[in-house]
Design a protein around this motif. Structure first.
Motif, mmCIF file in Angstrom:
data_model
loop_
_atom_site.group_PDB
_atom_site.id
_atom_site.type_symbol
_atom_site.label_atom_id
_atom_site.label_comp_id
_atom_site.label_asym_id
_atom_site.label_seq_id
_atom_site.Cartn_x
_atom_site.Cartn_y
_atom_site.Cartn_z
ATOM 1 N N ALA A 190 -49.267 -73.397 3.153
ATOM 2 C CA ALA A 190 -47.844 -73.733 3.154
ATOM 3 C C ALA A 190 -47.350 -74.047 4.557
ATOM 4 O O ALA A 190 -46.632 -75.037 4.788
ATOM 5 N N VAL A 191 -47.741 -73.216 5.523
ATOM 6 C CA VAL A 191 -47.279 -73.403 6.899
ATOM 7 C C VAL A 191 -47.810 -74.707 7.487
ATOM 8 O O VAL A 191 -47.082 -75.456 8.154
ATOM 9 N N GLN A 192 -49.060 -75.018 7.217
ATOM 10 C CA GLN A 192 -49.635 -76.240 7.772
ATOM 11 C C GLN A 192 -49.066 -77.488 7.100
ATOM 12 O O GLN A 192 -48.903 -78.527 7.757
ATOM 13 N N LEU A 193 -48.738 -77.409 5.829
ATOM 14 C CA LEU A 193 -48.041 -78.522 5.180
ATOM 15 C C LEU A 193 -46.672 -78.701 5.819
ATOM 16 O O LEU A 193 -46.218 -79.827 6.057
ATOM 17 N N GLY A 194 -46.020 -77.578 6.125
ATOM 18 C CA GLY A 194 -44.739 -77.648 6.819
ATOM 19 C C GLY A 194 -44.869 -78.242 8.203
ATOM 20 O O GLY A 194 -44.030 -79.037 8.643
ATOM 21 N N ALA A 195 -45.920 -77.870 8.917
ATOM 22 C CA ALA A 195 -46.142 -78.414 10.259
ATOM 23 C C ALA A 195 -46.329 -79.924 10.229
ATOM 24 O O ALA A 195 -46.040 -80.614 11.213
ATOM 25 N N ALA A 196 -46.809 -80.430 9.097
ATOM 26 C CA ALA A 196 -46.978 -81.877 8.931
ATOM 27 C C ALA A 196 -45.709 -82.542 8.408
ATOM 28 O O ALA A 196 -45.709 -83.738 8.136
ATOM 29 N N GLY A 197 -44.619 -81.750 8.255
ATOM 30 C CA GLY A 197 -43.331 -82.322 7.917
ATOM 31 C C GLY A 197 -42.879 -82.161 6.482
ATOM 32 O O GLY A 197 -41.794 -82.627 6.115
ATOM 33 N N ALA A 198 -43.677 -81.520 5.639
ATOM 34 C CA ALA A 198 -43.350 -81.424 4.225
ATOM 35 C C ALA A 198 -42.267 -80.382 3.947
ATOM 36 O O ALA A 198 -42.080 -79.431 4.702
ATOM 37 N N THR A 233 -45.881 -85.898 11.937
ATOM 38 C CA THR A 233 -45.329 -85.388 10.675
ATOM 39 C C THR A 233 -45.646 -86.364 9.544
ATOM 40 O O THR A 233 -44.744 -86.966 8.951
ATOM 41 N N PRO A 234 -46.922 -86.532 9.238
ATOM 42 C CA PRO A 234 -47.306 -87.521 8.220
ATOM 43 C C PRO A 234 -46.817 -87.177 6.820
ATOM 44 O O PRO A 234 -46.844 -88.043 5.937
ATOM 45 N N LEU A 253 -41.716 -69.123 8.011
ATOM 46 C CA LEU A 253 -42.793 -69.645 8.848
ATOM 47 C C LEU A 253 -42.969 -71.148 8.640
ATOM 48 O O LEU A 253 -43.260 -71.888 9.590
ATOM 49 N N VAL A 254 -42.812 -71.609 7.412
ATOM 50 C CA VAL A 254 -42.886 -73.046 7.127
ATOM 51 C C VAL A 254 -41.801 -73.790 7.897
ATOM 52 O O VAL A 254 -42.059 -74.822 8.536
ATOM 53 N N THR A 255 -40.585 -73.261 7.847
ATOM 54 C CA THR A 255 -39.467 -73.904 8.546
ATOM 55 C C THR A 255 -39.672 -73.872 10.055
ATOM 56 O O THR A 255 -39.426 -74.862 10.750
ATOM 57 N N ALA A 256 -40.161 -72.741 10.568
ATOM 58 C CA ALA A 256 -40.416 -72.634 12.005
ATOM 59 C C ALA A 256 -41.488 -73.608 12.463
ATOM 60 O O ALA A 256 -41.479 -74.056 13.617
ATOM 61 N N ALA A 257 -42.417 -73.949 11.551
ATOM 62 C CA ALA A 257 -43.504 -74.874 11.893
ATOM 63 C C ALA A 257 -43.038 -76.324 11.938
ATOM 64 O O ALA A 257 -43.767 -77.200 12.413
ATOM 65 N N GLY A 258 -41.842 -76.585 11.404
ATOM 66 C CA GLY A 258 -41.319 -77.941 11.445
ATOM 67 C C GLY A 258 -40.983 -78.539 10.103
ATOM 68 O O GLY A 258 -40.431 -79.646 10.027
ATOM 69 N N GLY A 259 -41.315 -77.841 9.020
ATOM 70 C CA GLY A 259 -40.982 -78.336 7.696
ATOM 71 C C GLY A 259 -39.749 -77.649 7.156
ATOM 72 O O GLY A 259 -38.892 -77.184 7.913
ATOM 73 N N GLU A 260 -39.645 -77.596 5.845
ATOM 74 C CA GLU A 260 -38.572 -76.855 5.195
ATOM 75 C C GLU A 260 -39.204 -75.950 4.155
ATOM 76 O O GLU A 260 -39.835 -76.429 3.208
ATOM 77 N N GLY A 261 -39.069 -74.662 4.334
ATOM 78 C CA GLY A 261 -39.636 -73.704 3.395
ATOM 79 C C GLY A 261 -38.585 -73.193 2.429
ATOM 80 O O GLY A 261 -37.479 -72.853 2.839
ATOM 81 N N VAL A 262 -38.957 -73.146 1.157
ATOM 82 C CA VAL A 262 -38.057 -72.661 0.120
ATOM 83 C C VAL A 262 -38.805 -71.599 -0.689
ATOM 84 O O VAL A 262 -39.808 -71.905 -1.344
ATOM 85 N N ALA A 263 -38.344 -70.357 -0.619
ATOM 86 C CA ALA A 263 -38.995 -69.258 -1.332
ATOM 87 C C ALA A 263 -38.396 -69.113 -2.729
ATOM 88 O O ALA A 263 -37.178 -69.012 -2.878
ATOM 89 N N VAL A 264 -39.281 -69.080 -3.734
ATOM 90 C CA VAL A 264 -38.840 -68.892 -5.114
ATOM 91 C C VAL A 264 -39.709 -67.814 -5.750
ATOM 92 O O VAL A 264 -40.884 -68.066 -6.065
ATOM 93 N N PRO A 265 -39.190 -66.609 -5.942
ATOM 94 C CA PRO A 265 -39.987 -65.560 -6.593
ATOM 95 C C PRO A 265 -40.438 -66.025 -7.976
ATOM 96 O O PRO A 265 -39.606 -66.434 -8.792
ATOM 97 N N THR A 266 -41.748 -65.972 -8.204
ATOM 98 C CA THR A 266 -42.287 -66.483 -9.467
ATOM 99 C C THR A 266 -43.537 -65.717 -9.849
ATOM 100 O O THR A 266 -44.456 -65.572 -9.044
ATOM 101 N N ASP A 267 -43.567 -65.259 -11.087
ATOM 102 C CA ASP A 267 -44.787 -64.717 -11.679
ATOM 103 C C ASP A 267 -45.406 -65.839 -12.495
ATOM 104 O O ASP A 267 -44.861 -66.236 -13.526
ATOM 105 N N HIS A 268 -46.524 -66.350 -12.036
ATOM 106 C CA HIS A 268 -47.129 -67.522 -12.668
ATOM 107 C C HIS A 268 -47.848 -67.206 -13.980
ATOM 108 O O HIS A 268 -48.420 -68.100 -14.590
#
Length: 309
Positions: A27-35, A6-7, A64-79
């Motif tokens: 996002a999922v792979q960043l989560g898998a690395a602990g982010a 989890t670098p 999916l981010v949280t399941a991979a080992g990180g913490e996922g936070v969903a924020v609906p956003t129109d960029h």
């Protein structure tokens, strides 16, 4: 789980445009690395964007981010809405006090390109053409302008501009039509310019392109799934060099975890090149080189696709 696995533990990332495809996988792979990963997009469980797909949502990506080992936070956003992006960044600042990785993956213009590829500028509906630029360029500029003050608060921040094609490929070839060409070359130039601006704060900016991506929409287009995607090669043999979104996700995660990533500052990279550099593979254990194959086939129509997988 060890720090080696989890670098990115303790790091805060924002993946703008993480509903599906490359953004979701990054996002999922960043989560898998602990982010901790803030994921944004316009499609939620209660609302569908102009893309028109209901099967992928930002809430699901966060899970999916949280399941991979990180913490996922969903924020609906129109960029495309600066006030929404400002509220997003203020929330990250309020909740975490820092931003270490910004991934600009906003696009969502696939529904505009099918009928425009190969057409001359004046043959394309102006509204459609300008919409491509709004989705692929303006969104990135709004997000970077708003988020970079937070990212530069601490040294070593990383900005990843996700696009289609590398500078080596796009720089000598016309990409489908003028609007698409501009939309996919602009992020490359954005990364180049931001690299100059971030250097004095120890930051790094790069552009990253997947190869022939087996996104959810691409699989649907071919009428296959990730489990049986090779059946599509019966119609389009070159699809054999395609890659799953996991591949580019692992590419960005490897960049983010590299303490020496500044060596890439300003460069245009692709998943195949980064796989060779960092030693990761696609989900199936292969190491496809889509851009190498596409380039080679231009001079040798009989090139063996197996040599690039």
């Amino acid at each position: 789980m060890t720090h080696e696995n989890t670098p990115l533990a303790g790091r805060i990332a924002l993946v703008a445009g993480a509903t599906r495809g490359a953004g979701r996988a990054i996002a999922v792979q960043l989560g898998a690395a602990g982010a901790t990963v803030y994921v944004t997009g316009r499609t939620t469980r209660d609302k569908v964007s102009e893309v028109g797909r209901t099967t992928e949502t930002i809430e699901e990506t966060a899970e999916l981010v949280t399941a991979a080992g990180g913490e996922g936070v969903a924020v609906p956003t129109d960029h495309l809405e600066p006030e929404q992006v400002r509220a997003l960044v203020e929330r990250i600042d309020r909740e975490r006090g820092r931003l270490d990785v910004l991934v600009n993956d906003v696009w969502g213009g696939e529904h505009l390109i099918g009928s425009t590829f190969g057409k001359k500028t004046w043959e394309i509906g102006l509204d459609d053409g300008l919409r491509m630029l709004e989705l692929g360029v303006r969104t990135h500029l709004i997000t970077s302008h708003t988020a970079l003050p937070l990212l530069t608060r601490h040294p070593g921040g990383l900005v990843v501009e996700v696009t289609d094609g590398t500078s080596a490929y796009n720089g000598t070839r016309y990409r489908e039509n003028l609007f698409y060409d501009l939309a996919k070359n602009a992020p490359i130039r954005m990364a180049f310019g931001l690299a100059e601006e971030l250097a004095d704060s120890g930051g790094t900016a790069v552009s990253v392109s997947p190869g022939w991506l087996r996104s959810e929409q691409m699989l649907a287009h071919f009428g296959v799934t990730e489990d049986n995607w090779r059946e599509a090669t019966e119609k389009v043999p070159d699809f054999a060099v395609s890659e799953s979104p996991v591949y580019v996700g692992r590419a960005v995660a490897a960049l983010a975890a590299d303490p020496d990533r500044a060596r890439w500052n300003g460069q245009s990279l692709d998943s195949g090149r980064l796989a060779r550099e960092y030693g990761f593979t696609d989900a199936d254990g292969s190491r496809p080189d889509s851009w190498g194959f596409i380039t080679a086939k231009e001079t040798d129509p009989d090139v063996n696709v197996d040599d690039y997988r």
